[in-house]
Write a protein that holds these residues in place. Structure first.
Motif, PDB file in Angstrom:
ATOM      1  N   SER A   1     -42.818  29.985  -3.289  1.00 23.67           N
ATOM      2  CA  SER A   1     -42.829  29.329  -2.140  1.00 23.67           C
ATOM      3  C   SER A   1     -44.188  29.458  -1.159  1.00 23.67           C
ATOM      4  CB  SER A   1     -41.590  29.673  -1.233  1.00 23.67           C
ATOM      5  OG  SER A   1     -41.799  29.405   0.281  1.00 23.67           O
TER       6      SER A   1
ATOM      7  N   ARG B   1     -44.245  29.175   1.994  1.00 28.27           N
ATOM      8  CA  ARG B   1     -44.053  29.493   3.362  1.00 28.27           C
ATOM      9  C   ARG B   1     -43.909  31.206   3.531  1.00 28.27           C
ATOM     10  NH1 ARG B   1     -38.305  26.665   4.794  1.00 28.27           N
ATOM     11  NH2 ARG B   1     -39.177  25.045   6.200  1.00 28.27           N
TER      12      ARG B   1
ATOM     13  N   GLY C   1     -40.191  32.282   4.167  1.00 28.98           N
ATOM     14  CA  GLY C   1     -39.560  31.176   3.515  1.00 28.98           C
ATOM     15  C   GLY C   1     -38.153  31.924   3.187  1.00 28.98           C
ATOM     16  N   ASN C   2     -37.285  30.747   2.586  1.00 27.33           N
ATOM     17  CA  ASN C   2     -35.905  31.246   1.977  1.00 27.33           C
ATOM     18  C   ASN C   2     -36.180  31.863   0.540  1.00 27.33           C
ATOM     19  OD1 ASN C   2     -34.268  29.970   4.146  1.00 27.33           O
ATOM     20  ND2 ASN C   2     -35.254  28.087   3.678  1.00 27.33           N
ATOM     21  N   THR C   3     -37.096  31.301  -0.318  1.00 25.18           N
ATOM     22  CA  THR C   3     -37.095  31.854  -1.665  1.00 25.18           C
ATOM     23  C   THR C   3     -37.565  33.143  -1.480  1.00 25.18           C
ATOM     24  OG1 THR C   3     -37.911  29.462  -2.062  1.00 25.18           O
ATOM     25  CG2 THR C   3     -38.472  31.303  -3.776  1.00 25.18           C
TER      26      THR C   3
ATOM     27  N   ILE D   1     -37.449  23.866  -4.109  1.00 31.28           N
ATOM     28  CA  ILE D   1     -37.300  22.543  -4.832  1.00 31.28           C
ATOM     29  C   ILE D   1     -38.280  21.820  -4.086  1.00 31.28           C
ATOM     30  CG2 ILE D   1     -35.995  20.489  -5.514  1.00 31.28           C
ATOM     31  CD1 ILE D   1     -35.563  22.857  -7.248  1.00 31.28           C
ATOM     32  N   PHE D   2     -39.301  21.440  -4.556  1.00 34.57           N
ATOM     33  CA  PHE D   2     -40.348  20.235  -4.001  1.00 34.57           C
ATOM     34  C   PHE D   2     -40.279  19.243  -4.952  1.00 34.57           C
ATOM     35  CE2 PHE D   2     -43.811  22.943  -1.550  1.00 34.57           C
ATOM     36  CZ  PHE D   2     -42.748  23.460  -0.854  1.00 34.57           C
ATOM     37  N   PHE D   3     -39.593  17.993  -4.743  1.00 34.47           N
ATOM     38  CA  PHE D   3     -39.698  16.782  -5.332  1.00 34.47           C
ATOM     39  C   PHE D   3     -38.817  17.071  -6.992  1.00 34.47           C
ATOM     40  CE2 PHE D   3     -42.570  15.301  -2.318  1.00 34.47           C
ATOM     41  CZ  PHE D   3     -42.230  14.238  -2.237  1.00 34.47           C
ATOM     42  N   TYR D   4     -37.569  17.730  -6.709  1.00 33.96           N
ATOM     43  CA  TYR D   4     -37.036  17.886  -7.842  1.00 33.96           C
ATOM     44  C   TYR D   4     -37.644  19.077  -8.825  1.00 33.96           C
ATOM     45  CZ  TYR D   4     -33.154  14.695  -6.716  1.00 33.96           C
ATOM     46  OH  TYR D   4     -32.157  14.284  -6.031  1.00 33.96           O
TER      47      TYR D   4
ATOM     48  N   VAL E   1     -33.734  27.287  -4.125  1.00 30.22           N
ATOM     49  CA  VAL E   1     -33.093  26.429  -3.070  1.00 30.22           C
ATOM     50  C   VAL E   1     -33.540  25.334  -2.810  1.00 30.22           C
ATOM     51  CG1 VAL E   1     -33.111  28.681  -1.723  1.00 30.22           C
ATOM     52  CG2 VAL E   1     -35.023  27.273  -1.650  1.00 30.22           C
ATOM     53  N   GLY E   2     -32.716  24.289  -2.200  1.00 32.94           N
ATOM     54  CA  GLY E   2     -33.197  22.821  -1.899  1.00 32.94           C
ATOM     55  C   GLY E   2     -32.490  22.506  -0.470  1.00 32.94           C
ATOM     56  N   ALA E   3     -32.898  21.628  -0.047  1.00 32.06           N
ATOM     57  CA  ALA E   3     -32.672  21.163   1.509  1.00 32.06           C
ATOM     58  C   ALA E   3     -31.400  20.460   1.244  1.00 32.06           C
ATOM     59  CB  ALA E   3     -33.577  20.255   2.052  1.00 32.06           C
ATOM     60  N   THR E   4     -31.317  19.539   0.366  1.00 29.42           N
ATOM     61  CA  THR E   4     -29.987  18.581   0.159  1.00 29.42           C
ATOM     62  C   THR E   4     -28.992  19.057  -0.254  1.00 29.42           C
ATOM     63  OG1 THR E   4     -30.924  17.491  -1.862  1.00 29.42           O
ATOM     64  CG2 THR E   4     -31.933  16.740   0.038  1.00 29.42           C
TER      65      THR E   4
ATOM     66  N   ILE F   1     -30.012  18.292  -7.819  1.00 28.16           N
ATOM     67  CA  ILE F   1     -31.272  18.636  -7.120  1.00 28.16           C
ATOM     68  C   ILE F   1     -32.104  19.724  -7.959  1.00 28.16           C
ATOM     69  CG2 ILE F   1     -30.983  17.979  -4.580  1.00 28.16           C
ATOM     70  CD1 ILE F   1     -30.496  21.042  -4.000  1.00 28.16           C
TER      71      ILE F   1
ATOM     72  N   VAL G   1     -30.195  24.357   2.079  1.00 26.00           N
ATOM     73  CA  VAL G   1     -31.034  25.289   2.670  1.00 26.00           C
ATOM     74  C   VAL G   1     -32.399  25.020   3.010  1.00 26.00           C
ATOM     75  CG1 VAL G   1     -32.142  27.612   2.187  1.00 26.00           C
ATOM     76  CG2 VAL G   1     -29.806  27.332   1.193  1.00 26.00           C
ATOM     77  N   GLU G   2     -32.793  24.750   4.251  1.00 23.01           N
ATOM     78  CA  GLU G   2     -34.101  24.068   4.665  1.00 23.01           C
ATOM     79  C   GLU G   2     -35.014  24.814   5.647  1.00 23.01           C
ATOM     80  OE1 GLU G   2     -33.192  20.150   6.021  1.00 23.01           O
ATOM     81  OE2 GLU G   2     -35.136  19.484   5.948  1.00 23.01           O
TER      82      GLU G   2
HETATM   83  C1  LIG Z   1     -43.315  18.927  -0.379  1.00 21.69           C
HETATM   84  C2  LIG Z   1     -41.649  19.120  -0.228  1.00 21.69           C
HETATM   85  C3  LIG Z   1     -40.707  18.469  -1.127  1.00 21.69           C
HETATM   86  C4  LIG Z   1     -39.376  18.745  -1.204  1.00 21.69           C
HETATM   87  N1  LIG Z   1     -38.443  18.399  -2.070  1.00 21.69           N
HETATM   88  C5  LIG Z   1     -37.181  18.436  -1.883  1.00 21.69           C
HETATM   89  C6  LIG Z   1     -36.337  17.842  -2.730  1.00 21.69           C
HETATM   90  O1  LIG Z   1     -36.773  17.168  -3.893  1.00 21.69           O
HETATM   91  N2  LIG Z   1     -35.163  18.327  -2.949  1.00 21.69           N
HETATM   92  C7  LIG Z   1     -34.623  19.085  -1.867  1.00 21.69           C
HETATM   93  O2  LIG Z   1     -33.440  19.083  -1.789  1.00 21.69           O
HETATM   94  N3  LIG Z   1     -35.349  19.705  -0.887  1.00 21.69           N
HETATM   95  C8  LIG Z   1     -36.856  19.333  -0.918  1.00 21.69           C
HETATM   96  N4  LIG Z   1     -37.598  20.287  -0.085  1.00 21.69           N
HETATM   97  C9  LIG Z   1     -37.088  21.136   0.920  1.00 21.69           C
HETATM   98  C10 LIG Z   1     -37.249  22.372   0.420  1.00 21.69           C
HETATM   99  O3  LIG Z   1     -36.940  22.626  -0.838  1.00 21.69           O
HETATM  100  C11 LIG Z   1     -36.476  23.492   1.363  1.00 21.69           C
HETATM  101  O4  LIG Z   1     -37.014  23.090   2.711  1.00 21.69           O
HETATM  102  C12 LIG Z   1     -36.699  24.850   1.005  1.00 21.69           C
HETATM  103  O5  LIG Z   1     -35.533  25.579   1.811  1.00 21.69           O
HETATM  104  C13 LIG Z   1     -37.848  25.282   1.325  1.00 21.69           C
HETATM  105  O6  LIG Z   1     -37.716  26.709   0.669  1.00 21.69           O
HETATM  106  P1  LIG Z   1     -38.712  27.875   1.242  1.00 21.69           P
HETATM  107  O7  LIG Z   1     -38.275  28.367   2.632  1.00 21.69           O
HETATM  108  O8  LIG Z   1     -38.451  29.000   0.287  1.00 21.69           O
HETATM  109  O9  LIG Z   1     -40.203  27.453   1.095  1.00 21.69           O
HETATM  110  C14 LIG Z   1     -39.023  19.561   0.002  1.00 21.69           C
HETATM  111  C15 LIG Z   1     -39.846  20.455   1.042  1.00 21.69           C
HETATM  112  C16 LIG Z   1     -41.125  19.925   0.863  1.00 21.69           C
HETATM  113  C17 LIG Z   1     -42.405  20.584   1.973  1.00 21.69           C
END
Ligand SMILES: Cc1cc2nc3c(=O)[nH]c(=O)nc-3n(C[C@H](O)[C@H](O)[C@H](O)COP(=O)(O)O)c2cc1C
Length: 323
Positions: free
Chosen positions: A9, A11, A14-16, A84-87, A127-130, A135, A163-164
């Motif tokens: 990550s 960040r 960040g969460n990761t 997760i960034f774009f799956y 972790v992923g936001a959705t 995912i 988790v976003e």
């Molecule tokens: C470029 C980008 C792409 C992302 N793509 C997805 C995605 O495909 N699916 C999803 O659930 N979250 C997506 N997210 C949200 C992140 O996975 C989420 O905010 C996560 O908590 C970030 O973790 P971190 O705090 O460890 O960086 C995306 C975020 C960014 C910036």
């Protein structure tokens, strides 16, 4: 017991990062040694598919990936941690993953077997936001093939949805506890292993071969280190060659000193190879000597003969283990 965390990550808080820290802190609390490589703070170039690794077994790109190859092979447990960034995994971590193709080539094209491969484990933290059902699918597939390339069995995924924002993972009702629990489950068998130290003067031939055979044949029962009291600059190339004849891969090894052992590392057995080294005293451990001839500066046939003697001694040791 060595756990390597690969952090993906970008960040800062960040969460990761928080998930991986919870995991590694638990490993350390239980007595393991850990190290984190932050892929987002390294300059790891993307694979250019030049084909060198398939022909020669190494990657020619000179960057921060090079010191990572030996760490991957030293690790008992590798934890891949990515948002997760774009799956999928983040681009920085994906570059590291793609560069593990060099290890894939050593195994699947050249046919060599890294001695840690039988026991090394791998885990994905993500972790992923959705809250989408699929995912994690992309990252899980990537992780599966990454762990195969680096010679680790894939022990599964701990993935957390919705988790976003920074801080979301700390507020999650179960995530950090689940990660700590998984850390304990994965490292406990490794921590129960008996510790064996092989010593010779240069740590360039015999003690390296003994450590490799022991790791390969019984790495689930023994945690193995090797060292020398006058470490050479590099391992003996003839030794690498004769081990490769048995398909044992000795790449990325470097002779090390007894003082380089992890702090507080206390062996249950110390085995010297036969070169009258002044062996360090480890409390309560009487060194045993295998009286093997020194193959340094000798012919390849001599080296082969020593290799076979080492292998026999290791097999006897494993069979008659009374530790
Ligand atoms: C470029 C980008 C792409 C992302 N793509 C997805 C995605 O495909 N699916 C999803 O659930 N979250 C997506 N997210 C949200 C992140 O996975 C989420 O905010 C996560 O908590 C970030 O973790 P971190 O705090 O460890 O960086 C995306 C975020 C960014 C910036």
């Amino acid at each position: 017991m060595f756990t390597l965390g690969l952090q993906g990550s970008p960040r800062k808080k960040g969460n990761t990062r928080a998930l991986l820290s919870a995991f590694l802190n638990e490993v350390e609390r239980l007595g393991g040694v850990t190290r984190v490589i932050d892929a987002t703070r390294k300059n790891i170039k993307a694979c250019v598919e030049c084909g060198t690794c398939e022909k020669k077994g190494y990657c020619p790109l000179d960057d921060h990936m090079q010191p990572l190859y030996p760490l991957l092979w030293k690790a008992d447990l590798v934890v891949l941690a990515t948002p997760i960034f774009f799956y999928g995994a983040t681009a920085q971590l994906k570059a590291l993953i793609d560069r593990s193709q060099a290890l894939w080539s050593r195994k699947y094209v050249i046919g060599l077997e890294d001695p840690g491969r039988n026991w090394r484990k791998g885990l994905l933290l993500t972790v992923g936001a959705t809250k989408g059902k699929n995912i994690f699918d992309g990252a899980v597939l990537t992780a599966r093939y990454f762990f195969d390339a680096i010679g680790a069995s894939f022990e599964g995924t701990l993935g957390f949805r919705q988790v976003e924002k920074v801080g979301d993972i700390e507020a999650h009702p179960t995530a950090l506890e689940a990660v700590r629990k998984r850390a304990a489950e994965l490292v406990s068998p490794f921590l129960k292993r008996k510790k064996i130290l092989f010593v010779c003067r240069e740590n360039a031939c015999r003690s390296q071969m003994a450590a490799a055979f022991t790791r390969q044949l019984a790495g689930d029962r023994f945690e193995v280190e090797s060292a020398g009291n006058e470490p050479a600059e590099q391992v003996n190339p003839l030794m690498e060659k004769v081990m490769a004849e048995k398909w044992v891969d000795m790449a990325y090894l470097k002779p090390s000193a007894i003082s380089d052992l992890p702090a507080g590392w206390q062996p249950d057995a110390v085995i010297t190879m036969g070169c009258n080294v002044a062996c360090p005293i480890f409390h309560g451990v009487v060194p045993q000597d295998w009286e093997l001839p020194d193959p340094a500066n000798e012919s390849i046939d001599f080296m082969r003969n020593v290799r076979d003697q080492v292998e026999r001694r290791v097999k006897d040791f494993i069979r008659n283990d009374s530790l």
